[in-house]
Design an enzyme around this catalytic site. Sequence first.
Site, short mmCIF file in Angstrom:
data_model
loop_
_atom_site.label_atom_id
_atom_site.label_comp_id
_atom_site.label_asym_id
_atom_site.label_seq_id
_atom_site.Cartn_x
_atom_site.Cartn_y
_atom_site.Cartn_z
N ASP A 169 -6.51 63.59 47.33
CA ASP A 169 -7.60 64.42 46.84
C ASP A 169 -7.76 65.65 47.73
O ASP A 169 -7.73 65.56 48.96
CB ASP A 169 -8.89 63.59 46.84
CG ASP A 169 -10.05 64.35 46.25
OD1 ASP A 169 -10.03 64.63 45.04
OD2 ASP A 169 -11.00 64.65 47.02
N GLU A 187 -3.67 67.50 45.29
CA GLU A 187 -4.26 68.75 44.82
C GLU A 187 -4.01 69.84 45.87
O GLU A 187 -4.49 69.75 46.99
CB GLU A 187 -5.77 68.58 44.62
CG GLU A 187 -6.11 67.61 43.50
CD GLU A 187 -7.62 67.43 43.36
OE1 GLU A 187 -8.13 67.67 42.26
OE2 GLU A 187 -8.27 67.04 44.35
#
Length: 628
Positions: free
Chosen positions: A455, A484
Amino acid sequence: KLFVAPVGSDEITREFTPLPGNKATDIYLVKNDTEAYYSKSFALADQSLSSAYMTSPDSLTVEAGKATTVDKIKGKLGLRNNSIDHIEAVDANTDGKAKKFIIHTKADIDILKDNQVGLGMNFKNVDIGPYVRSKAFDDKYAYDGDDLGCTYDSKKTQIKLWAPTAKEVELNLYDSVDNSAKPTNVIALTRGDRGVWTGIIKGDKKGWAYDFKLTFGNGKITQTDDPYSKAVTVNGVRSVIEDYNNIKPTDFNRMPSFSKPTDAIVYETSIRDFSSDPNSGIKDKGKFLGMIESGKTPTGQVTGLDYLKALGITHVQIMPSYDFASIDETKSLKNQYNWGYDPKNYDVPEGSYSSDPTNPTARIIEMKEMINGLHKAGIRVIMDVVYNHVYNPQEQAFELTVPGYYFRYDADNNTTSDSGCGNDIGSQRKMVRKYIVDSVVYWAKNYNLDGFRFDIMSLLDRETMNDVRAALDKIDPGIITYGEGWEVGNQKYTREEGTTQYTADKVPNVGFFSDDMRNSVKGNNDGSEPGLVIGNGNEKNFDKHAVLFTDSFLRGKWLHNDSWEPHNYATPSQMVNYAACHDGKTLYDYIKAAMPNESDENIARRVRLANSMIMLSQGISFFHSGQE
């Protein structure tokens, strides 16, 4: 802003900002003082210190309430537990006046003592945080051992805690996992090299709970669970001593190494959501074990594991399933909902997904049974991990064991919030990097995980991610890693240190979600720039925008002004191609919002077109649960 000067003088200028509103702003001036004060009492007050913080082993910085010179301040400054060697002003004006001063001490500052600096009788505690976050601190205290946390044996158990700024550490032992239980024993831990505290507990203490009480030089006392917890009491309040490695199914093994990332077809889902529907036909709804049950709806639709197998996927990506903070594990999930992007204990499964959150071993064995069941069905498991921030720093073991170390801070010594969560992990520090690598390795080895999705990976530095990849390669090179890579918050940090898609060549074995692919296929997240499946005028110019069968997105992308922005992907395996994920609208809802008059039949066709683009493009294919 207004400027005023005393009558007959052009040498001293005061600057102030009028207070909001229409009322007059009163200011008070003091002879030979360049400040403009808003109250008489403050203008007449004695000099005071607004802050004091340690910057190196033998220096600290102080900020005064009023500008003054070194000569005037040095006679008034005093240290407790040390003495001043010399003082220098920072950014002094032409009169030699400044508000900030560096105090160089005659001896190194002892971080285990109550260090204070005073201006006259006004003494202030010295904040050691800036030094704790320095390279000098890392060089002196970083520990490279692999035995932090609890090491269980039936004859004795060893507990080790890294807490170099604590002057005392006590281990509280509980013969019950009830969070209201009082300590059965209290053991004083012994401080060793590099600030590692150790305690040896004799006898078989399997199933006992424990936590720490830490006392710091400034008198602060904290109580916390173990940051290296592997088992916990309900809601992750206390750590639990267990034979962690041996809590597993009898036939629990890794799958054969996966061929290559570009062969992966990843399906993202939530453990809670996957089986919770009342018509799922699954008994353990919303639980680890529900993921490997097979059920049928009243109309005969297969659900659960049989449904996953029918999809033809290679990997299932489970949304966060470590112990997260926002769900009360003592209550039913029926009226609680959270995705889990709020970490509490990183190396422990989430209790609300187990059959009994009050049993510390239930969540461990059941998560491993879930992984084992998926493996036997030929499906590998990717875990969504959130190392970039925590839920509440003030209640997190990191901050409670080494205050001021684990997070990133700005120039004013406030935690940064590029994650949007009020705190960002300082992964560039040695013990934070070690923690992340140790944690990922633990999950890979002890839970046989096949991949990790990071994340907001852009907030983790590239050295950390390369270390993660190197450690996983020693276990199984087929383990997939991606995350990400958007640039968020402080672009200077993400460009220079962070793991972003714009610096992908510097982390060659780590993948990135391709927002370029998403935007070309579906459109950007807010819907203002539609993609090809909705119709954006580029359908006839398909090659230029290069979605299918080309390597254009590996090399870069066309911008709206027809300029070219280069990318630095090393291989197609660094691109995770997707049209939708858990963030934002589902693909159906997105198209419906963009085309409210479109029939369901035509929306389904557009969804299938998007899915085909994702499946046939170079890179890793990624699908959001329900997108099929």
